[in-house]
Design a protein around this motif. Structure first.
Motif, PDB file in Angstrom:
ATOM      1  N   VAL A 286      -4.359   1.857  -6.367  1.00 25.75           N
ATOM      2  CA  VAL A 286      -4.013   2.574  -5.148  1.00 25.75           C
ATOM      3  C   VAL A 286      -5.258   2.597  -4.270  1.00 25.75           C
ATOM      4  O   VAL A 286      -6.345   2.942  -4.741  1.00 25.75           O
ATOM      5  CB  VAL A 286      -3.547   4.014  -5.447  1.00 25.75           C
ATOM      6  N   ALA A 287      -5.111   2.196  -3.022  1.00 22.32           N
ATOM      7  CA  ALA A 287      -6.207   2.226  -2.070  1.00 22.32           C
ATOM      8  C   ALA A 287      -6.014   3.434  -1.150  1.00 22.32           C
ATOM      9  O   ALA A 287      -4.886   3.755  -0.768  1.00 22.32           O
ATOM     10  CB  ALA A 287      -6.233   0.943  -1.247  1.00 22.32           C
ATOM     11  N   VAL A 288      -7.112   4.091  -0.815  1.00 17.82           N
ATOM     12  CA  VAL A 288      -7.075   5.282   0.035  1.00 17.82           C
ATOM     13  C   VAL A 288      -8.052   5.056   1.191  1.00 17.82           C
ATOM     14  O   VAL A 288      -9.163   4.562   0.977  1.00 17.82           O
ATOM     15  CB  VAL A 288      -7.496   6.546  -0.760  1.00 17.82           C
ATOM     16  N   ARG A 289      -7.633   5.428   2.402  1.00 18.25           N
ATOM     17  CA  ARG A 289      -8.520   5.289   3.565  1.00 18.25           C
ATOM     18  C   ARG A 289      -8.300   6.446   4.530  1.00 18.25           C
ATOM     19  O   ARG A 289      -7.285   7.149   4.494  1.00 18.25           O
ATOM     20  CB  ARG A 289      -8.297   3.967   4.282  1.00 18.25           C
ATOM     21  N   ASP A 290      -9.256   6.604   5.433  1.00 20.32           N
ATOM     22  CA  ASP A 290      -9.174   7.572   6.527  1.00 20.32           C
ATOM     23  C   ASP A 290      -8.436   6.885   7.666  1.00 20.32           C
ATOM     24  O   ASP A 290      -8.885   5.857   8.170  1.00 20.32           O
ATOM     25  CB  ASP A 290     -10.587   7.970   6.939  1.00 20.32           C
ATOM     26  N   SER A 291      -7.309   7.433   8.096  1.00 22.14           N
ATOM     27  CA  SER A 291      -6.518   6.772   9.134  1.00 22.14           C
ATOM     28  C   SER A 291      -7.239   6.698  10.474  1.00 22.14           C
ATOM     29  O   SER A 291      -6.911   5.855  11.299  1.00 22.14           O
ATOM     30  CB  SER A 291      -5.168   7.463   9.315  1.00 22.14           C
ATOM     31  N   LYS A 292      -8.222   7.563  10.687  1.00 21.39           N
ATOM     32  CA  LYS A 292      -8.986   7.521  11.946  1.00 21.39           C
ATOM     33  C   LYS A 292     -10.002   6.376  11.930  1.00 21.39           C
ATOM     34  O   LYS A 292     -10.556   6.030  12.954  1.00 21.39           O
ATOM     35  CB  LYS A 292      -9.699   8.851  12.170  1.00 21.39           C
ATOM     36  N   ASP A 293     -10.246   5.789  10.741  1.00 21.70           N
ATOM     37  CA  ASP A 293     -11.214   4.700  10.600  1.00 21.70           C
ATOM     38  C   ASP A 293     -10.618   3.620   9.690  1.00 21.70           C
ATOM     39  O   ASP A 293     -11.107   3.375   8.592  1.00 21.70           O
ATOM     40  CB  ASP A 293     -12.518   5.247  10.006  1.00 21.70           C
ATOM     41  N   PRO A 294      -9.522   2.963  10.135  1.00 16.73           N
ATOM     42  CA  PRO A 294      -8.830   2.021   9.269  1.00 16.73           C
ATOM     43  C   PRO A 294      -9.676   0.826   8.825  1.00 16.73           C
ATOM     44  O   PRO A 294      -9.388   0.206   7.805  1.00 16.73           O
ATOM     45  CB  PRO A 294      -7.629   1.569  10.102  1.00 16.73           C
ATOM     46  N   ASP A 295     -10.720   0.498   9.572  1.00 15.54           N
ATOM     47  CA  ASP A 295     -11.590  -0.611   9.179  1.00 15.54           C
ATOM     48  C   ASP A 295     -12.787  -0.138   8.354  1.00 15.54           C
ATOM     49  O   ASP A 295     -13.606  -0.948   7.934  1.00 15.54           O
ATOM     50  CB  ASP A 295     -12.090  -1.360  10.424  1.00 15.54           C
ATOM     51  N   GLY A 296     -12.864   1.160   8.129  1.00 17.94           N
ATOM     52  CA  GLY A 296     -13.967   1.736   7.365  1.00 17.94           C
ATOM     53  C   GLY A 296     -13.776   1.547   5.868  1.00 17.94           C
ATOM     54  O   GLY A 296     -12.905   0.792   5.425  1.00 17.94           O
ATOM     55  N   PRO A 297     -14.563   2.255   5.101  1.00 20.78           N
ATOM     56  CA  PRO A 297     -14.505   2.105   3.642  1.00 20.78           C
ATOM     57  C   PRO A 297     -13.173   2.576   3.063  1.00 20.78           C
ATOM     58  O   PRO A 297     -12.489   3.418   3.646  1.00 20.78           O
ATOM     59  CB  PRO A 297     -15.655   2.980   3.148  1.00 20.78           C
ATOM     60  N   LYS A 298     -12.821   1.974   1.938  1.00 20.69           N
ATOM     61  CA  LYS A 298     -11.619   2.349   1.209  1.00 20.69           C
ATOM     62  C   LYS A 298     -12.006   2.732  -0.211  1.00 20.69           C
ATOM     63  O   LYS A 298     -12.911   2.148  -0.787  1.00 20.69           O
ATOM     64  CB  LYS A 298     -10.626   1.185   1.122  1.00 20.69           C
ATOM     65  N   LEU A 299     -11.311   3.695  -0.746  1.00 20.73           N
ATOM     66  CA  LEU A 299     -11.470   4.085  -2.144  1.00 20.73           C
ATOM     67  C   LEU A 299     -10.339   3.415  -2.911  1.00 20.73           C
ATOM     68  O   LEU A 299      -9.171   3.546  -2.533  1.00 20.73           O
ATOM     69  CB  LEU A 299     -11.377   5.603  -2.284  1.00 20.73           C
ATOM     70  N   ILE A 300     -10.679   2.687  -3.970  1.00 18.68           N
ATOM     71  CA  ILE A 300      -9.673   1.999  -4.769  1.00 18.68           C
ATOM     72  C   ILE A 300      -9.750   2.524  -6.190  1.00 18.68           C
ATOM     73  O   ILE A 300     -10.820   2.492  -6.817  1.00 18.68           O
ATOM     74  CB  ILE A 300      -9.879   0.468  -4.721  1.00 18.68           C
ATOM     75  N   VAL A 301      -8.626   3.040  -6.676  1.00 19.73           N
ATOM     76  CA  VAL A 301      -8.572   3.624  -8.015  1.00 19.73           C
ATOM     77  C   VAL A 301      -7.351   3.078  -8.750  1.00 19.73           C
ATOM     78  O   VAL A 301      -6.414   2.567  -8.134  1.00 19.73           O
ATOM     79  CB  VAL A 301      -8.507   5.171  -7.969  1.00 19.73           C
ATOM     80  N   SER A 302      -7.374   3.226 -10.064  1.00 22.58           N
ATOM     81  CA  SER A 302      -6.212   2.797 -10.841  1.00 22.58           C
ATOM     82  C   SER A 302      -5.023   3.692 -10.497  1.00 22.58           C
ATOM     83  O   SER A 302      -5.181   4.830 -10.066  1.00 22.58           O
ATOM     84  CB  SER A 302      -6.509   2.872 -12.332  1.00 22.58           C
ATOM     85  N   ARG A 303      -3.832   3.180 -10.718  1.00 31.35           N
ATOM     86  CA  ARG A 303      -2.619   3.946 -10.461  1.00 31.35           C
ATOM     87  C   ARG A 303      -2.598   5.211 -11.319  1.00 31.35           C
ATOM     88  O   ARG A 303      -2.228   6.279 -10.868  1.00 31.35           O
ATOM     89  CB  ARG A 303      -1.398   3.070 -10.749  1.00 31.35           C
ATOM     90  N   GLU A 304      -3.052   5.098 -12.575  1.00 31.39           N
ATOM     91  CA  GLU A 304      -3.070   6.246 -13.478  1.00 31.39           C
ATOM     92  C   GLU A 304      -4.031   7.326 -12.982  1.00 31.39           C
ATOM     93  O   GLU A 304      -3.704   8.514 -13.006  1.00 31.39           O
ATOM     94  CB  GLU A 304      -3.461   5.811 -14.893  1.00 31.39           C
ATOM     95  N   ASP A 305      -5.217   6.919 -12.536  1.00 35.59           N
ATOM     96  CA  ASP A 305      -6.180   7.894 -12.015  1.00 35.59           C
ATOM     97  C   ASP A 305      -5.642   8.581 -10.766  1.00 35.59           C
ATOM     98  O   ASP A 305      -5.822   9.785 -10.575  1.00 35.59           O
ATOM     99  CB  ASP A 305      -7.524   7.239 -11.712  1.00 35.59           C
ATOM    100  N   PHE A 306      -4.978   7.818  -9.903  1.00 38.69           N
ATOM    101  CA  PHE A 306      -4.429   8.415  -8.692  1.00 38.69           C
ATOM    102  C   PHE A 306      -3.330   9.412  -9.033  1.00 38.69           C
ATOM    103  O   PHE A 306      -3.241  10.482  -8.435  1.00 38.69           O
ATOM    104  CB  PHE A 306      -3.899   7.343  -7.745  1.00 38.69           C
ATOM    105  N   GLN A 307      -2.485   9.075 -10.007  1.00 39.83           N
ATOM    106  CA  GLN A 307      -1.413   9.996 -10.405  1.00 39.83           C
ATOM    107  C   GLN A 307      -1.991  11.292 -10.968  1.00 39.83           C
ATOM    108  O   GLN A 307      -1.484  12.373 -10.669  1.00 39.83           O
ATOM    109  CB  GLN A 307      -0.500   9.319 -11.435  1.00 39.83           C
ATOM    110  N   ARG A 308      -3.061  11.198 -11.759  1.00 37.76           N
ATOM    111  CA  ARG A 308      -3.712  12.411 -12.274  1.00 37.76           C
ATOM    112  C   ARG A 308      -4.305  13.228 -11.131  1.00 37.76           C
ATOM    113  O   ARG A 308      -4.198  14.454 -11.099  1.00 37.76           O
ATOM    114  CB  ARG A 308      -4.801  12.060 -13.288  1.00 37.76           C
ATOM    115  N   PHE A 309      -4.940  12.554 -10.182  1.00 45.05           N
ATOM    116  CA  PHE A 309      -5.531  13.223  -9.024  1.00 45.05           C
ATOM    117  C   PHE A 309      -4.454  13.957  -8.220  1.00 45.05           C
ATOM    118  O   PHE A 309      -4.608  15.134  -7.883  1.00 45.05           O
ATOM    119  CB  PHE A 309      -6.251  12.182  -8.157  1.00 45.05           C
TER     120      PHE A 309
END
Length: 61
Positions: free
Chosen positions: A31-54
């Protein structure tokens, strides 16, 4: 990781105009996560399992 074809979805709790906006995209087994105000900025990429726990932890707050 190439995210050029990722389909981004805004978080249901994000504000309509400005404010704290988070978008997520499901890419393969991650799962990739980004700030919608900065779509070209950095992205956080985590496993699906880690995202579900989060996400489950956030629902308890």
């Amino acid at each position: 990781m190439d995210l050029s074809n990722a389909v981004w979805r805004k978080g249901s709790r994000s504000a309509e105009h400005g404010g704290d906006c988070v978008e997520v995209a499901s890419v393969l087994d991650t799962v990739a996560v980004r700030d919608s105000k900065d779509p070209d900025g950095p992205k956080l990429i985590v496993s699906r399992e880690d995202f579900q726990r989060f996400a489950a932890t956030l629902k308890t707050l």
